[in-house]
Each structure stands twice: as C-alpha cells, then as structure tokens.
Design a protein around this motif. Structure first.
Motif, mmCIF file in Angstrom:
data_model
loop_
_atom_site.group_PDB
_atom_site.id
_atom_site.type_symbol
_atom_site.label_atom_id
_atom_site.label_comp_id
_atom_site.label_asym_id
_atom_site.label_seq_id
_atom_site.Cartn_x
_atom_site.Cartn_y
_atom_site.Cartn_z
ATOM 1 N N GLY A 262 0.935 -1.208 0.158
ATOM 2 C CA GLY A 262 0.437 0.111 0.005
ATOM 3 C C GLY A 262 0.990 1.301 0.024
ATOM 4 O O GLY A 262 0.226 1.995 0.544
ATOM 5 N N GLU A 293 -5.343 2.629 -4.329
ATOM 6 C CA GLU A 293 -4.459 2.762 -3.883
ATOM 7 C C GLU A 293 -4.812 3.964 -3.274
ATOM 8 O O GLU A 293 -4.585 4.306 -2.016
ATOM 9 C CB GLU A 293 -2.485 2.948 -4.357
ATOM 10 N N ASP A 296 -7.955 3.824 -0.691
ATOM 11 C CA ASP A 296 -7.509 3.097 0.106
ATOM 12 C C ASP A 296 -6.192 4.089 0.731
ATOM 13 O O ASP A 296 -7.351 3.611 2.396
ATOM 14 C CB ASP A 296 -5.927 2.060 -0.087
ATOM 15 N N ASN A 297 -5.827 4.626 0.235
ATOM 16 C CA ASN A 297 -4.873 5.831 1.356
ATOM 17 C C ASN A 297 -5.764 6.358 2.405
ATOM 18 O O ASN A 297 -5.421 6.940 3.427
ATOM 19 C CB ASN A 297 -3.594 6.028 0.743
#
Length: 301
Positions: A262, A293, A296-297
């Motif tokens: 990640g 990504e 998600d971050n």
C-alpha cells in the motif's frame, strides 16, 4: 432508373412499391424493383442522406428475398446497415443526442438479418460480426460490442486469427472496465496457446500482472500459471513464460511490492518510467491501480 429523378424520396419509394404490387410480384418485376431501389439508394447516398439510403437498401433486400436470392438479400442488408451507421455517426459528429438510437438499432437489425443468411461456421459471419463490433466501438458503444466479439470468436478455428481476436477483446474489456472478465480472458489466452509470439506474450503477461493487482483474486481462484507468473517474477526466475527485459521486470516488481504494502508514493514514482513499456490499455490499468491505492490510503488515513 425509371422513377422521376425530381420527385421526393417518399414519392419515389412509394412509386416503386406500387409497381411491385401491380402484377402479383412476378420475378421480372421484382428484379426491376430491386434495381430501382438500389438506384434510389445511390441517389440518397450522393445527396448525403444515409438514413434514407438505408431504408431503400432494405427495400432492395426484401425484393431479393421475394426472388429467393438469399445472398443478394444479405448483401443489401449489409449495404443498409452501413448507411444507418453513417447516419448515426453523422448525428454524433453534429453533437446531437440520439436517445432512441433509431439509426443504430436499424443498423444492428440489418447486420443481424444479413448474418442469418449464412451458415453457422461461415467465415463471412465472422466478418459481419467483427464489422458490427468495430462500428459499435467507433460509436463508443464498447460494452455492447463485446457480445459480438465473443460471438465471432466462437466461429474462428484458425489459431493465429483467434489469438489476435482474443487479444483485441481483452483490450476492449479493459476499456470497458470489466477487469474480472479481462483477467479470465487473459488467463485463457495464455493457458490455451502454446506458441504465442514473444511480443504478444509480453503484452498478455503484463496485463495479467496489472489485472491481478486490481481484481485481487483469492489463491483458490488463481490459475496455476498465474501463480507461477508472480512467483517467477518476484524470485527472478528465468522463464519462457515471462519474456520481459530487465527494466520492465524491475518496474513490475516495484509495482507489485508497492501495491502489496500500500505504498502510494512508490507507485507514483515508478509509474512514469513504466509507461513507455505499456500499451494504452495497460496505462489505464496502472492509472486505475493508482486511483485504487489513493482511495485506500484516504480511507485508512
């Protein structure tokens, strides 16, 4: 052509139909009407009225059907379909909306009518299906085109042509955002072809890597060859199944590690140097990985 050239399209069209009915549709009259419909269609084409031309080619197709000339009927339906496609493209070029898709639906109907006149395994069916699919792609109906690509693939037996069509379908699925389906097809391409040229093999394998990172299939659903691809790639195992040059291999390893842990910044850093090795669709996949990504971050921040 015996119709009055100065008459309106409707008048000429009705005139041909009226003459057809006068003598109980005998074949000589049908043949004459076919020629007159074709002449009127050409006249409409020259006047840049593709929709009218399409309707008139349908009239010619119906005449060919009455005469029992099924190949001639198919030919006229194809001519009609191409005119309706031109009419739809013309509307799009003028930035007009076409909510009822009148011309497009007419074109699809004519292609399918032509298709029905050929045997199931005829190569002409493949050509018709691919022409329809390619026209749908050009009109930005890509997801709709997938169905006709798949139908064409069912007919093709020749291995090289089948490989190229599967490759085209793979890219189309990626364009449509159908990543699960694209990964399944990429696996099928690799697993069912033993002699894939290195350039195409590299392309398929890179797509499989990027698609796997996006789809995230569980281990049970991964094919053995897909597991081997990642194992060999990450362990620097030399294999005919991964004909990557060293630079591409390093970039893919970095992308895999960045996605696994990640690390958005690492993914951003490696992307510009990776893009020269990628196709347009693979660049889209890399962008999709970045967006995923990033999301998600954001969720975990």
């Amino acid at each position: 052509m015996s119709t009055d050239l100065n008459a309106s399209f409707d008048e000429q069209y009705v005139n041909i139909n009226t003459k057809l009915k006068k003598r109980f549709m005998r074949k000589p009259n049908v043949s004459e009407a076919t020629n007159e419909f074709i002449g009127l269609a050409i006249q409409c084409e020259h006047s840049e009225q593709p929709s009218f031309a399409g309707q008139t080619y349908i009239g010619a197709a119906k005449c060919e059907a009455l005469a029992g000339n099924h190949l001639g009927e198919a030919e006229q339906y194809l001519a009609a379909a191409r005119q309706f496609i031109k009419a739809e493209a013309k509307i799009l070029a003028l930035k007009f909306d076409s909510p009822d898709r009148e011309n497009l639906e007419a074109a699809i109907g004519c292609y399918l009518q032509a298709l029905s006149k050929y045997p199931d395994k005829s190569p002409i069916r493949t050509s018709i299906l691919m022409e329809l699919a390619n026209n749908l792609v050009s009109l930005n109906h890509k997801l709709e085109a997938v169905t006709y690509y798949e139908e064409a693939l069912e007919i093709i037996d020749e291995s090289t042509m089948k490989l190229m069509y599967m490759r085209n379908l793979l890219n189309l699925l990626i364009d449509c955002g159908k990543y699960d389906n694209a990964l399944q097809l990429a696996n099928t391409i690799f697993d069912s072809n033993k002699n894939i040229p290195d350039g195409i093999l590299t392309e398929i394998q890179v797509s499989r890597v990027l698609l796997t990172l996006l789809v995230k299939p569980d281990d049970e659903s991964k094919t053995e060859s897909l597991k081997a691809l990642f194992d060999d790639l990450m362990n620097d195992v030399e294999s005919e199944a991964i004909p990557f040059n060293i630079n591409l291999k390093l970039k893919l390893q970095s992308i895999i590690i960045s996605c696994t842990v990640g690390d958005l910044q690492s993914l951003i850093s490696v992307a510009p140097d990776t893009k020269p090795y990628l196709t347009t669709q693979q660049t889209e996949l890399l962008q999709a990985l970045y967006s995923e990504e990033k999301d998600d971050n954001f969720v975990h921040s």
